[in-house]
Design a protein around this motif. Structure first.
Motif, PDB file in Angstrom:
ATOM      1  N   ASN A  65       0.763  -1.408   0.009  1.00  0.00           N
ATOM      2  CA  ASN A  65      -0.051  -0.044  -0.110  1.00  0.00           C
ATOM      3  C   ASN A  65       0.870   1.444  -0.096  1.00  0.00           C
ATOM      4  O   ASN A  65       0.472   2.485   0.178  1.00  0.00           O
ATOM      5  CB  ASN A  65      -0.730  -0.120   1.420  1.00  0.00           C
ATOM      6  N   TRP A 110      -1.477   9.717  -1.673  1.00  0.00           N
ATOM      7  CA  TRP A 110      -2.535  10.338  -0.403  1.00  0.00           C
ATOM      8  C   TRP A 110      -1.975  10.992   0.540  1.00  0.00           C
ATOM      9  O   TRP A 110      -2.720  12.180   0.986  1.00  0.00           O
ATOM     10  CB  TRP A 110      -3.363   9.420   0.106  1.00  0.00           C
ATOM     11  N   TRP A 157      -6.881  17.378  -2.064  1.00  0.00           N
ATOM     12  CA  TRP A 157      -8.140  17.279  -1.498  1.00  0.00           C
ATOM     13  C   TRP A 157      -8.182  17.970  -0.378  1.00  0.00           C
ATOM     14  O   TRP A 157      -9.246  18.347   0.020  1.00  0.00           O
ATOM     15  CB  TRP A 157      -8.125  15.574  -1.144  1.00  0.00           C
ATOM     16  N   LEU A 185     -20.129  14.532  -2.968  1.00  0.00           N
ATOM     17  CA  LEU A 185     -20.952  13.185  -2.931  1.00  0.00           C
ATOM     18  C   LEU A 185     -21.772  13.266  -1.744  1.00  0.00           C
ATOM     19  O   LEU A 185     -22.267  12.232  -1.256  1.00  0.00           O
ATOM     20  CB  LEU A 185     -20.043  12.246  -2.312  1.00  0.00           C
ATOM     21  N   GLY A 201     -10.956   5.082   5.313  1.00  0.00           N
ATOM     22  CA  GLY A 201     -10.418   6.243   4.408  1.00  0.00           C
ATOM     23  C   GLY A 201     -11.367   7.097   4.564  1.00  0.00           C
ATOM     24  O   GLY A 201     -12.092   7.685   3.540  1.00  0.00           O
ATOM     25  N   CYS A 202     -11.495   7.950   5.639  1.00  0.00           N
ATOM     26  CA  CYS A 202     -12.479   8.715   6.007  1.00  0.00           C
ATOM     27  C   CYS A 202     -12.008  10.283   5.371  1.00  0.00           C
ATOM     28  O   CYS A 202     -12.835  11.334   5.433  1.00  0.00           O
ATOM     29  CB  CYS A 202     -12.281   9.245   7.520  1.00  0.00           C
ATOM     30  N   GLY A 203     -10.971  10.389   4.887  1.00  0.00           N
ATOM     31  CA  GLY A 203     -10.638  11.540   4.039  1.00  0.00           C
ATOM     32  C   GLY A 203     -10.662  12.893   5.071  1.00  0.00           C
ATOM     33  O   GLY A 203     -10.109  12.875   6.197  1.00  0.00           O
ATOM     34  N   ASP A 222      -7.084   7.035   7.898  1.00  0.00           N
ATOM     35  CA  ASP A 222      -6.884   7.456   6.523  1.00  0.00           C
ATOM     36  C   ASP A 222      -5.522   7.334   6.670  1.00  0.00           C
ATOM     37  O   ASP A 222      -4.737   7.500   7.635  1.00  0.00           O
ATOM     38  CB  ASP A 222      -7.702   8.720   6.258  1.00  0.00           C
ATOM     39  N   LEU A 223      -4.879   7.134   5.139  1.00  0.00           N
ATOM     40  CA  LEU A 223      -3.556   7.320   5.085  1.00  0.00           C
ATOM     41  C   LEU A 223      -2.765   8.806   4.922  1.00  0.00           C
ATOM     42  O   LEU A 223      -1.858   8.918   4.981  1.00  0.00           O
ATOM     43  CB  LEU A 223      -3.227   6.832   3.694  1.00  0.00           C
ATOM     44  N   SER A 224      -3.896   9.622   4.525  1.00  0.00           N
ATOM     45  CA  SER A 224      -3.493  11.206   4.167  1.00  0.00           C
ATOM     46  C   SER A 224      -3.267  12.032   5.365  1.00  0.00           C
ATOM     47  O   SER A 224      -4.434  12.550   5.785  1.00  0.00           O
ATOM     48  CB  SER A 224      -4.539  11.322   3.425  1.00  0.00           C
ATOM     49  N   ALA A 236      -3.474   5.720   9.462  1.00  0.00           N
ATOM     50  CA  ALA A 236      -3.155   4.357   9.683  1.00  0.00           C
ATOM     51  C   ALA A 236      -3.655   3.646   8.377  1.00  0.00           C
ATOM     52  O   ALA A 236      -4.418   4.070   7.477  1.00  0.00           O
ATOM     53  CB  ALA A 236      -3.980   3.704  10.706  1.00  0.00           C
ATOM     54  N   ASP A 237      -3.048   2.648   8.205  1.00  0.00           N
ATOM     55  CA  ASP A 237      -3.378   1.886   6.863  1.00  0.00           C
ATOM     56  C   ASP A 237      -4.252   0.651   7.539  1.00  0.00           C
ATOM     57  O   ASP A 237      -4.181  -0.171   8.169  1.00  0.00           O
ATOM     58  CB  ASP A 237      -2.085   0.946   6.356  1.00  0.00           C
ATOM     59  N   ALA A 238      -5.450   0.884   7.071  1.00  0.00           N
ATOM     60  CA  ALA A 238      -6.720   0.120   7.631  1.00  0.00           C
ATOM     61  C   ALA A 238      -6.506  -1.407   7.273  1.00  0.00           C
ATOM     62  O   ALA A 238      -7.105  -2.292   8.083  1.00  0.00           O
ATOM     63  CB  ALA A 238      -8.102   0.654   7.145  1.00  0.00           C
ATOM     64  N   ARG A 250     -17.142   6.011   2.713  1.00  0.00           N
ATOM     65  CA  ARG A 250     -17.585   6.635   1.505  1.00  0.00           C
ATOM     66  C   ARG A 250     -16.439   6.765   0.749  1.00  0.00           C
ATOM     67  O   ARG A 250     -15.648   7.423   0.780  1.00  0.00           O
ATOM     68  CB  ARG A 250     -18.093   7.876   2.052  1.00  0.00           C
ATOM     69  N   THR A 251     -16.653   5.666  -0.134  1.00  0.00           N
ATOM     70  CA  THR A 251     -15.488   5.537  -1.510  1.00  0.00           C
ATOM     71  C   THR A 251     -14.095   5.397  -0.576  1.00  0.00           C
ATOM     72  O   THR A 251     -13.085   5.900  -1.652  1.00  0.00           O
ATOM     73  CB  THR A 251     -15.476   6.665  -2.456  1.00  0.00           C
ATOM     74  N   PHE A 273      -7.080  -0.641  -1.362  1.00  0.00           N
ATOM     75  CA  PHE A 273      -6.433  -1.718  -0.614  1.00  0.00           C
ATOM     76  C   PHE A 273      -5.775  -2.767  -1.647  1.00  0.00           C
ATOM     77  O   PHE A 273      -6.440  -3.207  -2.387  1.00  0.00           O
ATOM     78  CB  PHE A 273      -7.323  -2.612   0.255  1.00  0.00           C
TER      79      PHE A 273
HETATM   80  C1  LIG Z   1     -11.642   8.807  -2.436  1.00  0.00           C
HETATM   81  S1  LIG Z   1     -11.035   9.081  -1.008  1.00  0.00           S
HETATM   82  C2  LIG Z   1     -12.403   9.207   0.078  1.00  0.00           C
HETATM   83  C3  LIG Z   1     -12.469  10.183   1.231  1.00  0.00           C
HETATM   84  C4  LIG Z   1     -13.496  10.345   2.091  1.00  0.00           C
HETATM   85  N1  LIG Z   1     -14.450   9.085   2.623  1.00  0.00           N
HETATM   86  C5  LIG Z   1     -14.591  11.200   1.524  1.00  0.00           C
HETATM   87  O1  LIG Z   1     -15.710  10.542   1.051  1.00  0.00           O
HETATM   88  O2  LIG Z   1     -14.581  12.273   1.070  1.00  0.00           O
HETATM   89  C6  LIG Z   1     -10.251   7.726  -0.334  1.00  0.00           C
HETATM   90  C7  LIG Z   1      -9.639   7.782   0.962  1.00  0.00           C
HETATM   91  O3  LIG Z   1      -9.153   6.445   1.176  1.00  0.00           O
HETATM   92  C8  LIG Z   1      -7.970   6.396   1.767  1.00  0.00           C
HETATM   93  N2  LIG Z   1      -7.374   5.153   1.846  1.00  0.00           N
HETATM   94  C9  LIG Z   1      -6.660   4.621   0.684  1.00  0.00           C
HETATM   95  N3  LIG Z   1      -6.093   3.493   0.972  1.00  0.00           N
HETATM   96  C10 LIG Z   1      -6.244   3.437   2.235  1.00  0.00           C
HETATM   97  C11 LIG Z   1      -5.720   2.485   3.449  1.00  0.00           C
HETATM   98  N4  LIG Z   1      -5.146   1.480   3.243  1.00  0.00           N
HETATM   99  N5  LIG Z   1      -6.062   2.898   4.713  1.00  0.00           N
HETATM  100  C12 LIG Z   1      -6.658   3.929   5.039  1.00  0.00           C
HETATM  101  N6  LIG Z   1      -7.329   4.682   4.019  1.00  0.00           N
HETATM  102  C13 LIG Z   1      -6.914   4.498   2.762  1.00  0.00           C
HETATM  103  C14 LIG Z   1      -7.280   7.695   1.073  1.00  0.00           C
HETATM  104  O4  LIG Z   1      -6.062   8.367   1.713  1.00  0.00           O
HETATM  105  C15 LIG Z   1      -8.502   8.603   0.720  1.00  0.00           C
HETATM  106  O5  LIG Z   1      -8.438   9.830   1.876  1.00  0.00           O
END
Ligand SMILES: C[S@@+](CC[C@H](N)C(=O)[O-])C[C@H]1O[C@@H](n2cnc3c(N)ncnc32)[C@H](O)[C@@H]1O
Length: 286
Positions: free
Chosen positions: A13, A20, A28, A39, A62-64, A85-87, A111-113, A129-130, A135
């Motif tokens: 990952n 991210w 973002w 969204l 992946g809460c963004g 979230d990763l970011s 964290a990496d979920a 949400r998306t 993963f």
């Molecule tokens: C499309 S964005 C969606 C963000 C938020 N849920 C929203 O709807 O605005 C995808 C998110 O998934 C997170 N992400 C991707 N891989 C991840 C992982 N392995 N663990 C945690 N978060 C992850 C990214 O960092 C990013 O913030």
């Protein structure tokens, strides 16, 4: 958090972390309001499906920038909502917004979920949400998430249907292609469309320890900004990678095409495109 911990990321990952946690995440984070609004029409579907009750502990994967975590925290009342979230740039915005809106029971963690050692059986509800389609190993990720849930806990995921059902993607990438081949993102590898096939989703979730999911089709409009200039900047931030190797002529044609496409989708309410998602619901098996 309010503050971020250091991420521990599965090696597979690391590309996602790089994207991210740096340029993409910074973009973002800077456009948080627009992304959250974009969204928003799906939020009611997702939050109703999450069936959050007072006292619940909710995990938002992946809460963004955290809009769904904040909403989950409100619904959980005396409970909590935890966004991972990763970011780090996006999580900083999430923490600030929770503070500014007086949401004291939302916490955030970088964290990496897929591999984070969550406390076992700590959560009543898992939602995303998306944010759960990136993963490298979705079965490993959902197995890890299943461990974090109490038996019978509710799962609600909003994921994109295939690109062919999402004119926001096909029309915008075709415009930017300017006669070249438009990108076709993988449906079985990390991408926004990795959960587009309900059979694949069912396979991943049941292997990981969840009940056979229901995938309800949901169509809503996706908002790209109040006017064409804002939408153009937003699109170029999200999909502009497509122009990275374009020569000057192609770039100019692509931008003309893009503006035409955005004007076509402009109304007094702003620029919006049709979109289609799956609302995936399931439960952690006992
Ligand atoms: C499309 S964005 C969606 C963000 C938020 N849920 C929203 O709807 O605005 C995808 C998110 O998934 C997170 N992400 C991707 N891989 C991840 C992982 N392995 N663990 C945690 N978060 C992850 C990214 O960092 C990013 O913030």
């Amino acid at each position: 958090m309010t503050g971020t911990d250091t991420a521990w990321v599965a090696p597979a990952n690391e590309d996602q972390l790089r994207a991210w946690d740096t340029a993409e995440g910074v973009f973002w984070a800077g456009q948080a309001e627009l992304f959250e609004h974009s969204l928003q029409r799906y939020d009611d579907w997702l939050l109703r499906a999450a069936e959050i009750r007072d006292g619940d502990h909710v995990l938002d994967v992946g809460c963004g920038t955290g809009s769904t975590t904040r909403a989950a925290a409100w619904l959980a009342g005396s409970g909590t909502a935890h966004g991972v979230d990763l970011s780090s740039p996006m999580l900083m915005v999430a923490a600030r917004r929770a503070r500014d809106t007086g949401v004291g029971n939302a916490t955030y963690l970088q964290a990496d979920a897929q591999v984070h050692p969550f406390e076992p059986a700590a959560y009543d509800v898992l939602l995303s949400r998306t944010g759960c389609t990136f993963f490298a190993d979705p079965v490993a990720a959902f197995t890890n998430l299943a461990r974090a849930m109490r038996p019978g806990g509710q799962v609600a995921l909003l994921v994109w249907q295939a690109p062919s059902q999402n004119p926001w993607f096909t029309e915008l990438t075709t415009a930017l292609a300017a006669g070249r081949v438009a990108p076709a993102p993988p449906l079985d590898a990390p991408s926004p469309f990795a959960f587009a096939d309900p059979m694949r989703v069912a396979d991943i979730l049941t292997t990981a320890g969840f009940a056979t999911p229901e995938c309800e089709p949901v169509k809503e409009s996706m908002y790209w900004g109040p006017d064409v200039h804002t939408a153009e900047r937003f699109v170029l931030g999200v999909l502009g990678q497509q122009l990275s190797d374009a020569d000057a002529d192609t770039r100019a044609r692509a931008l003309t095409n893009l503006r035409r496409t955005l004007v076509k989708h402009y109304s007094p309410g702003g620029v919006s495109f049709p979109s289609a998602a799956w609302l995936v619901t399931s439960r952690k098996t006992a």
